[in-house]
Design an enzyme around this catalytic site. Structure first.
Site, PDB file in Angstrom:
ATOM      1  CB  SER A 137      -0.972  -0.044   1.175  1.00 46.38           C
ATOM      2  OG  SER A 137      -2.044   0.860   1.018  1.00 46.38           O
ATOM      3  CG  HIS A 181      -5.557  -2.736   0.572  1.00 49.79           C
ATOM      4  ND1 HIS A 181      -4.827  -2.480  -0.574  1.00 49.79           N
ATOM      5  CD2 HIS A 181      -5.063  -1.898   1.527  1.00 49.79           C
ATOM      6  CE1 HIS A 181      -3.942  -1.525  -0.320  1.00 49.79           C
ATOM      7  NE2 HIS A 181      -4.060  -1.168   0.938  1.00 49.79           N
TER       8      HIS A 181
END
Length: 254
Positions: free
Chosen positions: A82, A231
């Site tokens: 991320s 994610h």
């Protein structure tokens, strides 16, 4: 930048995402340290690293190369999830000669729309003084609309004080610099070294629409999708994620 180093061999730097710390990729580090020197970092404004008033990817890339200098490492493999993936990409673009290979977990080199308003609202409204029970903090975040898994992750940033709690992270600094962190600096640079982008099959952070942008900046890219993950792919399917990353890095030479 605070870091923990383990293992021996070619260097691999592991870089966590927003609101995280160096323990986030610890399981991957334990796999990699069998053949590599692994450096897990606390990104500035997180964990035990220094607090910055200004935080953007050019500054973070400079800090990363400064860490390599301090460790006397001419080159290293970079792995980031991320926000950490953006830091790794920014470093590879700014100083490609210092990056042996690049692994980016579920993020693209693009600007994103705000996704963390609920999180910031919950964190900033949490009363830190006069409470010593972490269950109070958990219930507050849940009532603010944050799911339990995310709330538990966020509360790893709490530390006890004589009068209640405080944040390890620089929450105010992260909120002030959030537009920079979801953004991306316009760059005509490219990194021609080996790159691997790993995305979660259920995540919308990396889509087909990002393909050309990724290829323009990272022309030697390989791509993997881990189905059944979002994610947080490294936490949801760690065995598969760790195997994909370690096999890729083991094939590279620094």
């Amino acid at each position: 930048m605070h870091y923990v180093s383990s293992g021996q061999g070619s260097a691999v730097v592991l870089i966590h995402g927003l609101f995280g710390n160096l323990d986030n990729l610890k399981a991957l580090g334990q796999v990699l340290e069998q053949h590599h020197r692994v450096i897990r970092v606390d990104v500035p404004n997180h964990g035990l690293s220094e607090h910055w008033q200004q935080m953007d990817y050019p500054r973070l890339a400079t800090a990363m190369t400064a860490l390599l200098d301090a460790l006397d490492l001419p080159r290293a493999h970079l792995v980031g999830h991320s926000m950490g993936g953006k830091i790794a990409m920014a470093t590879a673009l700014a100083a490609p000669e210092r990056v042996g290979s690049l692994v980016v977990a579920d993020i693209a080199p693009v600007a994103y729309s705000p996704r963390h308003d609920t999180v910031f609202d919950g964190l900033c409204s949490l009363p830190l003084q006069g409470h010593s029970d972490r269950r109070f903090a958990l219930n507050h975040l849940l009532s603010a609309g944050i799911d339990e898994a995310t709330a538990q992750f966020l509360l790893k940033n709490l530390q006890r004080t004589d009068t209640g709690f405080s944040w390890k992270m620089n929450l105010a600094g992260l909120k002030a610099n959030y537009p920079e962190l979801i953004g991306w600096h316009n760059s005509d640079s490219s990194y021609s070294g080996p790159s691997l982008f790993v995305r979660g099959g259920d995540s919308d952070y990396v889509t087909a629409a990002h393909r050309e942008t990724i290829l323009a900046q990272f022309p030697r890219v390989q791509a993997k999708t881990i189905e059944g993950t979002g994610h947080w792919l490294h936490a949801q399917k760690p065995a598969i994620f760790n195997r994909i990353v370690s096999e890729f890095i083991d094939k590279q030479e620094v």
